[in-house]
Design a protein around this motif. Structure first.
Motif, PDB file in Angstrom:
ATOM      1  N   SER A 194       0.944  -1.294  -0.159  1.00  0.00           N
ATOM      2  CA  SER A 194      -0.012   0.069   0.101  1.00  0.00           C
ATOM      3  C   SER A 194       0.884   1.232  -0.011  1.00  0.00           C
ATOM      4  CB  SER A 194      -0.928   0.021   1.425  1.00  0.00           C
ATOM      5  OG  SER A 194      -1.587   1.249   1.236  1.00  0.00           O
ATOM      6  N   LEU A 196      -0.200   3.934   0.682  1.00  0.00           N
ATOM      7  CA  LEU A 196      -0.619   4.978   1.734  1.00  0.00           C
ATOM      8  C   LEU A 196       0.036   4.476   3.301  1.00  0.00           C
ATOM      9  CD1 LEU A 196      -4.500   5.147   1.258  1.00  0.00           C
ATOM     10  CD2 LEU A 196      -2.585   6.573   0.457  1.00  0.00           C
ATOM     11  N   CYS A 231       0.245   5.616   9.168  1.00  0.00           N
ATOM     12  CA  CYS A 231      -0.340   6.544   7.880  1.00  0.00           C
ATOM     13  C   CYS A 231      -0.659   8.025   8.241  1.00  0.00           C
ATOM     14  CB  CYS A 231      -1.306   5.638   7.317  1.00  0.00           C
ATOM     15  SG  CYS A 231      -3.024   5.947   8.299  1.00  0.00           S
ATOM     16  N   ASP A 235      -5.627   9.214   6.015  1.00  0.00           N
ATOM     17  CA  ASP A 235      -5.916   7.876   5.207  1.00  0.00           C
ATOM     18  C   ASP A 235      -6.079   6.773   6.174  1.00  0.00           C
ATOM     19  OD1 ASP A 235      -5.121   9.168   2.873  1.00  0.00           O
ATOM     20  OD2 ASP A 235      -3.084   8.871   3.443  1.00  0.00           O
ATOM     21  N   THR A 238      -9.232   4.455   5.489  1.00  0.00           N
ATOM     22  CA  THR A 238      -8.682   3.816   4.009  1.00  0.00           C
ATOM     23  C   THR A 238      -7.833   2.521   4.402  1.00  0.00           C
ATOM     24  OG1 THR A 238      -9.012   5.656   2.818  1.00  0.00           O
ATOM     25  CG2 THR A 238      -7.796   3.759   1.652  1.00  0.00           C
TER      26      THR A 238
END
Length: 271
Positions: A194, A196, A231, A235, A238
């Motif tokens: 990811s 993020l 993060c 975010d 998410t």
């Protein structure tokens, strides 16, 4: 005698009118200076409006007292009357004054601002407006909640968006006997995929660290593996759902089984 009094009163009235005109100009001038000073100091818009109003009200009260004094009216009785009225109103509106003081404290010390996601007084939501007496928040399911500022300024409050980064902590349970090295490798792979997820320390935050996976507890159903993933604050959700969904799918595809709670029921026949 009456003519002298009328002449003296007219003289004082003219002086009072002149003082009023000059005083009004001075008040406008001071308000402009206050406005410029507050704008230069980057004061919060809500606090800016409040302070500007307070300064204006105080100046007008002073001007009115001066004019009353020039007209020959005893000002001490007016001041005593204002003080008595203030005490009576203060006692009647003690709760409101507490909320007013709380609003001033919030605007001055800024424990949160408009747009922050907070949890307080049993409610969680985004701050929509900070008023003098109340703060208005919008909950996750789009309900409007009005919270008095008195409690917000004195009780514990959690501000989820005050910091730039947040850590996503998640627990996964695996049956005893599971190859934990493979589990950790799979979760690390999910974290690395990811964009993020922070993969290492951040220059602007000393608390941010690389993703971490480890055993935190031996539970009744199995071994509990904890993941700690950093993060950006915006975010958070998410990454939260990404981790849950992707970890589950990845481990299921690799043959790992998540333990399911069981209940044993014993039936005894009566003899």
């Amino acid at each position: 005698m009456l003519g002298q009094w009328a002449l003296s009163f007219c003289k004082n009235l003219i002086i009072a009118i002149i003082v009023y005109l000059i005083g009004r100009w001075i008040i406008k001038w001071i308000n402009k200076l206050t406005k410029k000073a507050l704008k230069k100091s980057n004061v919060d818009p809500s606090l800016y409006t409040f302070l500007k109003s307070i300064v204006s009200v105080v100046l007008w009260l002073v001007l009115i007292i001066i004019i009353i004094s020039i007209l020959g009216i005893e000002t001490s009785s007016f001041i005593a009357l204002f003080a008595s009225a203030g005490v009576a109103i203060g006692m009647a509106l003690s709760g409101t004054l507490q909320n007013f003081a709380g609003g001033v404290m919030i605007l001055l010390f800024k424990p949160f601002k408009v747009g922050d996601f907070i949890e307080a007084k049993g409610f969680m939501g985004t701050v929509k407006e900070i008023q003098i007496f109340n703060t208005i928040i919008s909950t996750i399911d789009n309900q409007t909640v009005i919270i008095p500022n008195g409690g917000l300024s004195t009780d514990a409050l959690k501000n989820y968006t005050a910091e730039k980064y947040r850590r996503v902590d998640l627990d996964y349970t695996f049956a005893y006997g599971t190859d934990l090295d493979k589990v950790k490798a799979a979760i690390n792979e999910v974290q690395a995929q990811s964009p993020l997820i922070m993969q290492g320390p951040a220059d602007d935050s000393p608390v941010v660290a690389a993703p971490w996976v480890g055993i935190t507890e031996f539970g009744e159903k199995g071994v509990i593996v904890n993941t700690r993933t950093w993060c950006k604050t915006e975010d958070y959700w998410t990454v939260y759902f990404y981790m849950n969904e992707t970890v589950y799918q990845q481990l299921k595809d690799r043959g790992f089984m998540f333990p399911v709670g069981r209940m044993n029921v014993n039936i005894q026949e009566k003899k």
